[in-house]
Structures are given as structure tokens and as C-alpha cells.
Motif scaffolding. Structure first.
Motif, PDB file in Angstrom:
ATOM      1  N   ARG A  77     -10.249   5.587   7.354  1.00  0.00           N
ATOM      2  CA  ARG A  77     -11.570   5.020   7.059  1.00  0.00           C
ATOM      3  C   ARG A  77     -11.928   3.883   8.004  1.00  0.00           C
ATOM      4  NH1 ARG A  77     -10.742   4.644   2.144  1.00  0.00           N
ATOM      5  NH2 ARG A  77     -10.068   2.477   1.980  1.00  0.00           N
ATOM      6  N   HIS A  78     -10.941   3.066   8.389  1.00  0.00           N
ATOM      7  CA  HIS A  78     -11.200   1.895   9.237  1.00  0.00           C
ATOM      8  C   HIS A  78     -10.789   2.116  10.688  1.00  0.00           C
ATOM      9  CE1 HIS A  78     -12.268  -0.709   5.829  1.00  0.00           C
ATOM     10  NE2 HIS A  78     -11.288  -0.115   5.169  1.00  0.00           N
ATOM     11  N   SER A  79     -10.449   3.342  11.059  1.00  0.00           N
ATOM     12  CA  SER A  79     -10.094   3.697  12.443  1.00  0.00           C
ATOM     13  C   SER A  79      -8.977   2.810  12.982  1.00  0.00           C
ATOM     14  CB  SER A  79     -11.334   3.619  13.352  1.00  0.00           C
ATOM     15  OG  SER A  79     -12.344   4.492  12.902  1.00  0.00           O
ATOM     16  N   ILE A  80      -7.923   2.656  12.197  1.00  0.00           N
ATOM     17  CA  ILE A  80      -6.769   1.871  12.628  1.00  0.00           C
ATOM     18  C   ILE A  80      -5.951   2.698  13.617  1.00  0.00           C
ATOM     19  CG2 ILE A  80      -4.619   0.786  11.868  1.00  0.00           C
ATOM     20  CD1 ILE A  80      -5.982   0.189   9.232  1.00  0.00           C
TER      21      ILE A  80
ATOM     22  N   MET B 103       0.853  -1.191   0.000  1.00  0.00           N
ATOM     23  CA  MET B 103       0.000   0.000   0.000  1.00  0.00           C
ATOM     24  C   MET B 103       0.888   1.241   0.000  1.00  0.00           C
ATOM     25  SD  MET B 103      -2.860  -1.155   2.801  1.00  0.00           S
ATOM     26  CE  MET B 103      -3.897   0.260   2.436  1.00  0.00           C
ATOM     27  N   LYS B 104       0.564   2.192  -0.851  1.00  0.00           N
ATOM     28  CA  LYS B 104       1.307   3.440  -0.925  1.00  0.00           C
ATOM     29  C   LYS B 104       0.982   4.329   0.278  1.00  0.00           C
ATOM     30  CE  LYS B 104       1.624   3.417  -5.955  1.00  0.00           C
ATOM     31  NZ  LYS B 104       1.339   4.165  -7.212  1.00  0.00           N
ATOM     32  N   PRO B 105       1.843   5.312   0.573  1.00  0.00           N
ATOM     33  CA  PRO B 105       1.598   6.173   1.749  1.00  0.00           C
ATOM     34  C   PRO B 105       0.243   6.859   1.743  1.00  0.00           C
ATOM     35  CG  PRO B 105       3.843   6.460   0.965  1.00  0.00           C
ATOM     36  CD  PRO B 105       3.157   5.579  -0.044  1.00  0.00           C
TER      37      PRO B 105
ATOM     38  N   ALA C 103      -5.376   7.035   4.009  1.00  0.00           N
ATOM     39  CA  ALA C 103      -6.831   7.035   3.835  1.00  0.00           C
ATOM     40  C   ALA C 103      -7.460   5.764   4.404  1.00  0.00           C
ATOM     41  CB  ALA C 103      -7.174   7.180   2.348  1.00  0.00           C
ATOM     42  N   TYR C 104      -6.785   4.620   4.244  1.00  0.00           N
ATOM     43  CA  TYR C 104      -7.301   3.350   4.747  1.00  0.00           C
ATOM     44  C   TYR C 104      -7.367   3.351   6.269  1.00  0.00           C
ATOM     45  CZ  TYR C 104      -7.921  -1.737   4.958  1.00  0.00           C
ATOM     46  OH  TYR C 104      -8.416  -2.990   5.192  1.00  0.00           O
TER      47      TYR C 104
END
Length: 315
Positions: A228-231, A217-219, A224-225
């Protein structure tokens, strides 16, 4: 003895013949007289429009701005907000009554606003009754904030001082000053850092470069990921870390080594189908599908069952 003076017009030094002499020459005296008349005329030219406006009952937006001592754009804003009434005569002409200006000023008396001090309640009986009613329907009290010093924020969360100042200003973090030191709301600081879970319980962390190596996955994509998923994330000395446990749970990379699943490329190569056909078959027959990164994994048992049925039908 003759005295030396400085000319009131040109500023040159000259020898005065009398104590009343202000100018070094007749020319300077004439020029000073002309300048004085010009100032008087400019004052009259500035005052006459205002005096003329004060005698008018109906004013344009420009004249209203001159009368109130503000810009014309602010008059348009007052009219748009409904605080000042105006009447449109045509597409290019609108007027404001002087009475409406005075009414607007009367309806908005000046009240001095003192920060962090609430106005005193009225002591009338009616006000007391309303206070009792409001107390029954009053919302729950606000959470009491706990504050930590700036040094504690820097040492505990391992952030830079520039980040603390910029983030506190941008996100309006509550600050109190004691003995010349700034104390910041702990809950707000943790919210800005994304510390909504127990960070101490997370043992494995990955940097942005490590996330790219492991998950591809790029920076920009991981940022954004994670949002979106509250990591859970943490920042130490300017370096951002992501929770590996949460990423593994969401990305499900362990399924790539599971023999029960196969990729779309594997199905396409084995059965000679295009990706569009495979997508249609999985949708119609409701084949179990899992997305791992940019790849879709399909359950082998369902694929074999569907392909057997299609072969029996001669498709």
C-alpha cells in the motif's frame, strides 16, 4: 500346399481352402457381413441429419452447431457478441437464417497471423497520405528494453530459478532466446521484484521476523502495508527484506519516546475519560494526532489546554 491365414473377423489362424477365403468359418463370415451393414447404416444415420439440415433455411441453435461443426455454446457466444444474427420466436425457441451464417463467414475472411511480423503497408497514394497524418499525431516511441541472461538474474537479484520461470510466465516478462539461452527484460524483472528505487542506496533491511519484533506487525499485515505504501523490498535466496528506513519514516516509532506526545491510554488514565470521549474531544478541538502502529499519539500541550478549558466550564 494349403496356406495358413488369419481370420479377418475373429483373428484366429486357420487353414484356407482357397486364396479368396478371408474367414475361418461361416459364422465369422455372417458376423462380418452384419457388422459391415451396421457401419453403413450408422454412416447413413449420421449423414442424413446433415443433409436434411442443408436443405433447411431456418435453423435452431443445435442444428446450426451441427452444420458449422462446433458446439452449441459457441453459437450462443457468436450471437451474444453480435457476430451472428438470431431471431427469438418465443421464450424457448430461436432461429438462425442460413443467409446470416453465410454473411458472417463472408465478412470475416481468413487472414494468416504470423507472430512478431507486422503486415506490409499499402503503397497507394491515399495510404501514404494517411501515414503522413498519423506520423504527426503518432505517440512517442516505446522504450527500448535491455535484456540480461537468466544466470545474471539469479546472481544479481539472488532469486531461485523456479521463481524466475514462474514469475516470468505469470507476469508475461518479455523474453528473447539467443543461442539456446533465455534473456529477460531487466526493467520487468526489477518491477516484479519491487526494485523501483535505488536499492544500493538503502543500507538497512529487515526480514519479516525482524519487522514483527520491531514494529509488532504480522507477516500478512506487513505485506499489505508494504504494498500500500510502496515500501522498497528485495528478495535474496527466497528471503524477503523490507527497507528499515522507509518503515521508520512511515511508522514514526521515534515519537513514542518524544515527551511532547502521549498515548490515548495515558489521557484516559490521567483524566478518567473513555476512549470514545477522547476521540470526540480530539475531533472537536482539532488536536494534533499521530498514528504509530496501532496506537494514537496526542500532543500533550493541546490536551492540557483543552482539559483546562473544560475544567473552567465545569465539564
Amino acid at each position: 500346399m494349403k496356406t495358413t491365414k488369419k481370420c479377418a473377423f475373429c483373428g484366429r489362424t486357420f487353414t484356407a481352402n482357397s486364396g479368396m477365403q478371408k474367414y475361418c468359418s461361416v459364422h465369422c463370415a455372417d458376423e462380418a457381413k452384419k457388422a459391415k451393414k451396421k457401419r453403413q447404416q450408422d454412416l447413413l444415420n449420421a449423414v442424413e441429419p446433415v443433409l436434411e439440415i442443408q436443405r433447411q433455411e431456418y435453423l435452431t441453435f443445435s442444428k446450426t452447431a451441427i452444420l458449422m461443426g462446433c458446439s452449441r455454446q459457441y453459437i450462443y457466444k457468436l450471437v451474444a457478441q453480435g457476430r451472428l444474427k438470431a431471431s427469438r420466436i418465443s421464450s424457448r425457441m430461436a432461429f438462425i437464417r442460413r443467409a446470416d451464417i453465410e454473411k458472417m463467414l463472408e465478412d470475416n475472411p481468413y487472414n494468416r497471423v504470423i507472430p512478431d511480423i507486422r503486415p506490409k503497408r499499402a503503397t497507394s497514394t491515399n495510404q501514404k497520405e494517411t501515414d503522413k497524418k498519423s506520423q504527426t499525431n503518432a505517440p512517442a516511441p516505446e522504450e527500448i528494453l535491455s535484456y540480461i541472461s537468466g544466470e545474471e538474474v539469479l546472481s544479481t537479484y539472488k532469486v531461485k530459478q523456479s521463481w524466475l520461470y514462474t514469475t516470468a510466465k505469470r507476469n508475461q516478462i518479455p523474453i528473447c532466446k539467443i543461442a539456446g539461452k533465455n534473456y529477460y527484460s531487466k526493467s520487468h524483472v526489477e518491477e516484479c521484484l519491487g526494485l523501483t528505487v535505488d536499492i544500493a542506496a538503502i543500507t538497512e533491511w529487515l526480514t519479516t521476523e525482524q519487522v514483527f519484533e520491531v514494529y509488532g506487525m504480522k507477516p500478512t499485515a506487513i505485506h499489505a502495508y508494504a504494498y500500500r505504501h510502496s515500501i522498497p523490498t528485495k528478495k535474496e535466496y527466497g528471503i524477503l527484506y523490507y527497507s528499515k528506513t522507509h518503515l521508520d519514516e512511515l511508522r514514526q516509532i521515534d515519537l513514542m519516546e518524544d515527551d511532547r506526545y502521549c498515548t490515548v491510554e495515558y489521557v484516559s488514565e490521567k483524566y478518567g475519560l473513555s476512549k470514545a470521549n477522547i476521540h470526540h474531544i480530539t475531533k472537536v478541538h482539532k488536536i494534533e494526532k499521530h498514528k504509530v502502529g496501532v496506537k494514537n499519539l496526542l500532543l500533550k500541550a493541546d490536551i492540557e489546554r483543552v482539559m483546562t478549558e473544560r475544567a473552567a466550564k465545569g465539564l
